[in-house]
Design an enzyme around this catalytic site. Structure first.
Site, PDB file in Angstrom:
ATOM      1  N   CYS A 117     -31.303 -11.568  38.596  1.00 43.52           N
ATOM      2  CA  CYS A 117     -32.258 -10.515  38.253  1.00 43.52           C
ATOM      3  C   CYS A 117     -33.714 -10.958  38.379  1.00 43.52           C
ATOM      4  O   CYS A 117     -34.615 -10.123  38.313  1.00 43.52           O
ATOM      5  CB  CYS A 117     -31.996 -10.010  36.836  1.00 43.52           C
ATOM      6  N   HIS A 257     -38.282  -6.427  33.739  1.00 42.37           N
ATOM      7  CA  HIS A 257     -36.944  -6.221  34.292  1.00 42.37           C
ATOM      8  C   HIS A 257     -36.181  -5.252  33.397  1.00 42.37           C
ATOM      9  O   HIS A 257     -36.232  -5.344  32.159  1.00 42.37           O
ATOM     10  CB  HIS A 257     -36.214  -7.557  34.370  1.00 42.37           C
ATOM     11  N   ASN A 287     -29.550  -1.164  35.246  1.00 44.93           N
ATOM     12  CA  ASN A 287     -30.018  -2.454  35.751  1.00 44.93           C
ATOM     13  C   ASN A 287     -29.655  -2.571  37.230  1.00 44.93           C
ATOM     14  O   ASN A 287     -28.493  -2.762  37.572  1.00 44.93           O
ATOM     15  CB  ASN A 287     -29.382  -3.585  34.938  1.00 44.93           C
TER      16      ASN A 287
END
Length: 331
Positions: A117, A257, A287
């Site tokens: 990520c 994020h 996500n």
């Protein structure tokens, strides 16, 4: 002439048409809308269906096409194409090389970057370094992931979280002291036991046994990942502020994020920021791994002003994490 910096000069993005809602997930695993929203902030996520395209490259190409159309530039001017991704089309052959060819960037070299990520965040550092070296003028950085390709939709700890999408940015030289100002990037390899995918690599190649035991899907120890992410993402964001003498009033936007709304809130609180300065779209996309940061830039692009102080923060499997301070370069 001022110091040469690397600035973002264009943004593009793409998300698939199919929307996987919490209500749909209720019929797939033991969960419910209230539980998902309360713990993650996610209401829906986008999924790339087979009829829309094959893999991550499809998402990346659509995002770049969006960027090129908005910016009106010839892809032959691009010097480098990087695809930040945890889900490349295939191993060995670079997804970025295929994307570059498909978009007509025939004068570019290309490669993939994988840091879970944090991939796009680390890619920003790499892209900026190429620009600041003076060797290249146009670097295209794409964050793209087809997370649905590695998700077990019988595992409620992961299937509620992830979605598919892509975003792209163009880095170019700047002499107005805009663009990337500072970075603080970290890694801790011991974290891979808490978040990762067991099979498919050289450590555990594909076999009948790995497929039978569902080893080709992502897994996570939710409590451990949450604990590490909350502390580390907030720590690096605060550190980047302190190193650059930024107060909460100096920060125009936090670009975090999109893993979990509670992690985002904790980071903003540590930075002293109220909700009006925090970019959030987790409720719409979930996500999307390497795509979260550029998708935020696309969604909030109209609200950004030249000179705005942006603080990016991310945390990913591995573990990888970090923060970047960037001054926005255009209205």
């Amino acid at each position: 002439m001022g110091k040469l910096t690397a600035a973002i000069t264009a943004v593009g993005a793409y998300v698939p048409n199919f929307v996987l809602t919490n209500k749909m997930l209720e019929g797939m695993v033991e969960t419910n809308d209230e539980w998902i929203v309360t713990r993650t902030g996610i209401k829906e996520r986008r999924i790339l269906k087979p009829e829309e395209g094959e893999g991550t490259s499809y998402l990346a190409i659509r995002a770049v096409e969006n960027l090129l159309e908005k910016r009106k530039i010839d892809p032959k001017e691009i010097d480098l194409v990087m695809v930040a991704t945890a889900t490349p089309d295939s191993l060995v052959a670079s997804t970025a090389a295929f994307v570059a060819s498909e978009i007509g960037a025939t004068n570019a070299f290309a490669y993939d970057l994988l840091a879970a990520c944090s991939s796009f965040l680390f890619g920003m550092s790499t892209a900026a370094s190429y620009i600041q070296s003076g060797r290249y003028k146009k670097v295209l950085l794409i964050g793209a992931d087809k997370m649905s390709s590695i998700i077990d939709y019988t595992d409620r700890t992961t299937c509620i979280i992830f979605g598919d999408g892509a975003g792209a940015v163009l880095f170019e030289p700047n002499t107005e002291n805009l663009g990337l100002q500072d970075e603080y990037l970290r890694a801790d390899g011991s974290g891979r036991k808490f978040l990762g995918m067991d099979a498919g690599g050289s450590l555990l190649p594909a076999s009948e046994e790995t497929v039978r035991n569902r080893k080709h899907f992502i897994y996570q120890d939710g409590k451990s990942v949450f604990k590490f992410a909350v502390s580390n993402m907030a720590d690096v964001a605060v550190k980047i502020m302190e190193r650059n003498n930024l107060s909460h009033t100096d920060v125009s936007w936090l670009i975090p994020h999109q893993a979990n709304k509670r992690i985002i809130d904790a980071t903003a609180k540590r930075m002293g920021l109220d909700d009006s300065k925090v970019m959030i779209n987790i409720q719409r996309y979930g996500n999307t791994t390497a795509a979260t940061l550029p998708l935020l830039l696309r969604d909030y692009e109209d609200q950004l002003k030249k000179g705005d102080n942006l603080v990016f923060a991310a945390f990913g499997g591995g573990f990888t994490w970090g923060s970047i301070y960037l001054k926005w370069a255009y209205n």
